[in-house]
Design an enzyme around this catalytic site. Structure first.
Site, PDB file in Angstrom:
ATOM      1  N   GLU A 174     -10.359  11.891  10.722  1.00  0.00           N
ATOM      2  CA  GLU A 174      -9.538  10.802  11.273  1.00  0.00           C
ATOM      3  C   GLU A 174      -8.799  11.213  12.548  1.00  0.00           C
ATOM      4  O   GLU A 174      -8.102  12.231  12.573  1.00  0.00           O
ATOM      5  CB  GLU A 174      -8.520  10.331  10.225  1.00  0.00           C
ATOM      6  CG  GLU A 174      -7.684   9.150  10.695  1.00  0.00           C
ATOM      7  CD  GLU A 174      -6.690   8.689   9.651  1.00  0.00           C
ATOM      8  OE1 GLU A 174      -5.902   7.791   9.960  1.00  0.00           O
ATOM      9  OE2 GLU A 174      -6.691   9.222   8.521  1.00  0.00           O
ATOM     10  N   GLU A 218     -11.946   9.837  -6.635  1.00  0.00           N
ATOM     11  CA  GLU A 218     -12.021   9.887  -5.177  1.00  0.00           C
ATOM     12  C   GLU A 218     -11.351  11.151  -4.638  1.00  0.00           C
ATOM     13  O   GLU A 218     -11.847  11.773  -3.690  1.00  0.00           O
ATOM     14  CB  GLU A 218     -11.355   8.648  -4.571  1.00  0.00           C
ATOM     15  CG  GLU A 218     -11.413   8.593  -3.051  1.00  0.00           C
ATOM     16  CD  GLU A 218     -10.774   7.341  -2.486  1.00  0.00           C
ATOM     17  OE1 GLU A 218      -9.963   7.480  -1.540  1.00  0.00           O
ATOM     18  OE2 GLU A 218     -11.073   6.242  -2.978  1.00  0.00           O
ATOM     19  N   LYS A 250     -13.148  14.039  -2.310  1.00  0.00           N
ATOM     20  CA  LYS A 250     -12.651  14.440  -0.994  1.00  0.00           C
ATOM     21  C   LYS A 250     -12.477  15.946  -0.858  1.00  0.00           C
ATOM     22  O   LYS A 250     -12.485  16.461   0.264  1.00  0.00           O
ATOM     23  CB  LYS A 250     -11.338  13.712  -0.684  1.00  0.00           C
ATOM     24  CG  LYS A 250     -11.545  12.235  -0.346  1.00  0.00           C
ATOM     25  CD  LYS A 250     -10.245  11.495  -0.138  1.00  0.00           C
ATOM     26  CE  LYS A 250     -10.497  10.060   0.304  1.00  0.00           C
ATOM     27  NZ  LYS A 250      -9.254   9.267   0.427  1.00  0.00           N
ATOM     28  N   LYS A 290       0.830  -1.204   0.000  1.00  0.00           N
ATOM     29  CA  LYS A 290       0.000   0.000   0.000  1.00  0.00           C
ATOM     30  C   LYS A 290       0.865   1.254   0.000  1.00  0.00           C
ATOM     31  O   LYS A 290       1.802   1.373   0.793  1.00  0.00           O
ATOM     32  CB  LYS A 290      -0.917   0.034   1.227  1.00  0.00           C
ATOM     33  CG  LYS A 290      -1.776   1.305   1.301  1.00  0.00           C
ATOM     34  CD  LYS A 290      -2.699   1.318   2.498  1.00  0.00           C
ATOM     35  CE  LYS A 290      -3.519   2.611   2.524  1.00  0.00           C
ATOM     36  NZ  LYS A 290      -4.458   2.664   3.664  1.00  0.00           N
ATOM     37  N   GLU A 313      -7.377  -2.223   1.931  1.00  0.00           N
ATOM     38  CA  GLU A 313      -6.799  -0.929   2.299  1.00  0.00           C
ATOM     39  C   GLU A 313      -6.936  -0.685   3.802  1.00  0.00           C
ATOM     40  O   GLU A 313      -5.992  -0.253   4.475  1.00  0.00           O
ATOM     41  CB  GLU A 313      -7.502   0.180   1.508  1.00  0.00           C
ATOM     42  CG  GLU A 313      -6.837   1.533   1.622  1.00  0.00           C
ATOM     43  CD  GLU A 313      -7.567   2.614   0.836  1.00  0.00           C
ATOM     44  OE1 GLU A 313      -7.383   3.798   1.188  1.00  0.00           O
ATOM     45  OE2 GLU A 313      -8.328   2.281  -0.089  1.00  0.00           O
TER      46      GLU A 313
END
Length: 440
Positions: free
Chosen positions: A248, A425, A429, A198, A292
């Site tokens: 987050e 994406e 965002k 990743k 992910e």
């Protein structure tokens, strides 16, 4: 006669002049305030910081000036320890850190910068308080009190925030979409996936404009539509600001109890509740997105193992934001007695949700390919104290300079990632703030 909180603090400071003074002292008085950002926006003292954690009924904080500033977690931890040993009141420190200390950053944003603020305006459900902070252990009392009086004298009453006007701008993305496709191809090549499953690639969207918006007016509008997010803003100088509404959490520490999370895997919101639920179910069942998220929580668990015991991970669930949905898993742990915030900050960031897995090889790819500087984007921002700390991962953010706004977004690239879907994406965002700027 109207109560004057500044005069009340000045009277407390007058009394303090005739008392024995050691360590940290906080003078506090109740006050009335309508909009903390409206108050912050008109002050002449720097730095100016704003912080509100993600939790329901979280305390809202605005801070001005610096009694002391710290350029490393080690220096901050030494100050925390010294004041804890001395006993008495304990301060809150506010600030942040860059994504990659080993890379060039933003010109006026150090790799690490935390401050013990001179002035704090806080508001919770019970009301607002205005506080004046002083330190007497390592400085002359006369100079310290004089600086405190000067800061009080500089304070002015809040004013309404200016209205946001639609921007005239020129947009440029770094990387270009063509470069992005090439990057994703390299990361998802089987040879690369064998050693680096990743890599979180990012994009800087630069909006060149002759007149940038007021950062506090923009953050205030953004905050209103960003429930279940952290909210932060910082101006270290009058000409630049860094603001954001990140979803987050890096970690929350209450004593020895730690909460962190794996937030990774993304889909859009639906047109209605029914489609929203279908998209959420598809997200939780999707192999690429669950991989992910798995990369993130497995690394977090391995990082926490030497620092904590009784580590527990919750079930995967979706978090619904204004434009997107994410997969989240909460992790609870009891830290060993000797573990400090300095150790947590040396181990946890950059998280695999913004860097990749394994960390060093993912960072090597990012350093080699990303020509824009992430600076504090995907770094750390929040509050630290002896008793508790709460820090966010600085995503969903904007760096506002004299003639440009820079928006940042990232996407976790793993086996199965499609470059055009990941590019879309990124646009999703930044959709919230683009709409606030009149560009949606």
């Amino acid at each position: 006669m109207r109560f004057n909180p500044i005069e009340a603090l000045r009277q407390q400071l007058d009394t303090l002049c005739h008392a024995d003074k050691t360590g940290f002292i906080r003078l506090t008085t109740p006050c009335q305030v309508d909009n903390l950002m409206g108050w912050l926006n008109v002050q002449s003292v720097y730095p100016r910081l704003y912080w509100q954690a993600r939790d329901t009924h979280a305390v809202e904080c605005a801070a001005l000036g610096a009694v002391k500033a710290f350029d490393s977690p080690a220096a901050l931890q030494a100050d925390l320890a010294a004041l804890a040993d001395a006993g008495g009141q304990q301060p809150d420190y506010f600030g942040g850190m860059a994504f990659d200390p080993g890379a060039p950053g933003w010109e006026h944003f150090p790799v690490c910068h935390f401050v013990l603020p001179r002035i704090e305006l806080k508001r919770d459900q019970s009301g607002a308080t205005l506080s004046l902070n002083l330190r007497f252990d390592d400085r002359g009392p006369t100079a310290e009190i004089a600086q405190a009086y000067a800061c009080l004298d500089a304070l002015v009453e809040e004013q309404p925030l200016p209205h946001l006007q639609p921007l005239v701008y020129q947009r440029e993305d770094h990387p270009s979409q063509q470069e992005w496709v090439a990057w994703v191809g390299k990361v998802t090549h089987p040879d690369h996936l064998m050693h680096t499953p990743k890599v979180v690639l990012s994009r800087e969207t630069c909006l060149a404009t002759p007149e940038t918006p007021n950062p506090w007016a923009l953050l205030s509008r953004w905050q209103a539509g960003a429930a279940d997010c952290f909210h932060f803003g910082v101006q270290l100088t009058p000409h630049e600001a860094f603001i954001g509404c990140p979803p987050e959490r890096l970690y929350q520490r209450e004593g020895r109890h730690l909460i962190t999370e794996a937030l990774a895997g993304t889909t859009r919101r639906g047109r209605d509740a029914e489609q929203d639920l279908v998209l959420a179910d598809e997200l939780l069942a999707d192999k690429k997105n669950t991989l992910e998220n798995q990369c993130v929580y497995q690394q977090l668990l391995s990082q926490l193992e030497p620092l904590a015991h009784h580590i527990q991970m919750g079930e995967a669930h979706t978090v619904k934001l204004r434009s997107v949905q994410h997969i989240r898993r909460l992790i609870h742990a009891e830290l060993h007695y000797s573990v400090t915030d300095q150790q947590l900050l040396s181990v946890l960031p950059p998280t695999p949700a913004v860097g990749g897995v394994p960390r060093e090889s993912a960072l090597a790819f990012i350093r080699q390919h990303e020509r824009h500087q992430r600076g504090w984007y995907s770094g750390v921002f929040g509050r630290i104290s002896h008793a508790s700390s709460d820090l966010a991962v600085a995503i969903r953010c904007a760096h506002i300079g004299p003639q440009a706004i820079r928006l940042y977004a990232g996407a976790g690239i793993v086996a199965g990632s499609q470059p055009h879907e990941e590019w879309q994406e990124l646009d999703t965002k930044i959709a919230d703030i683009m709409s606030l700027l009149g560009m949606g």
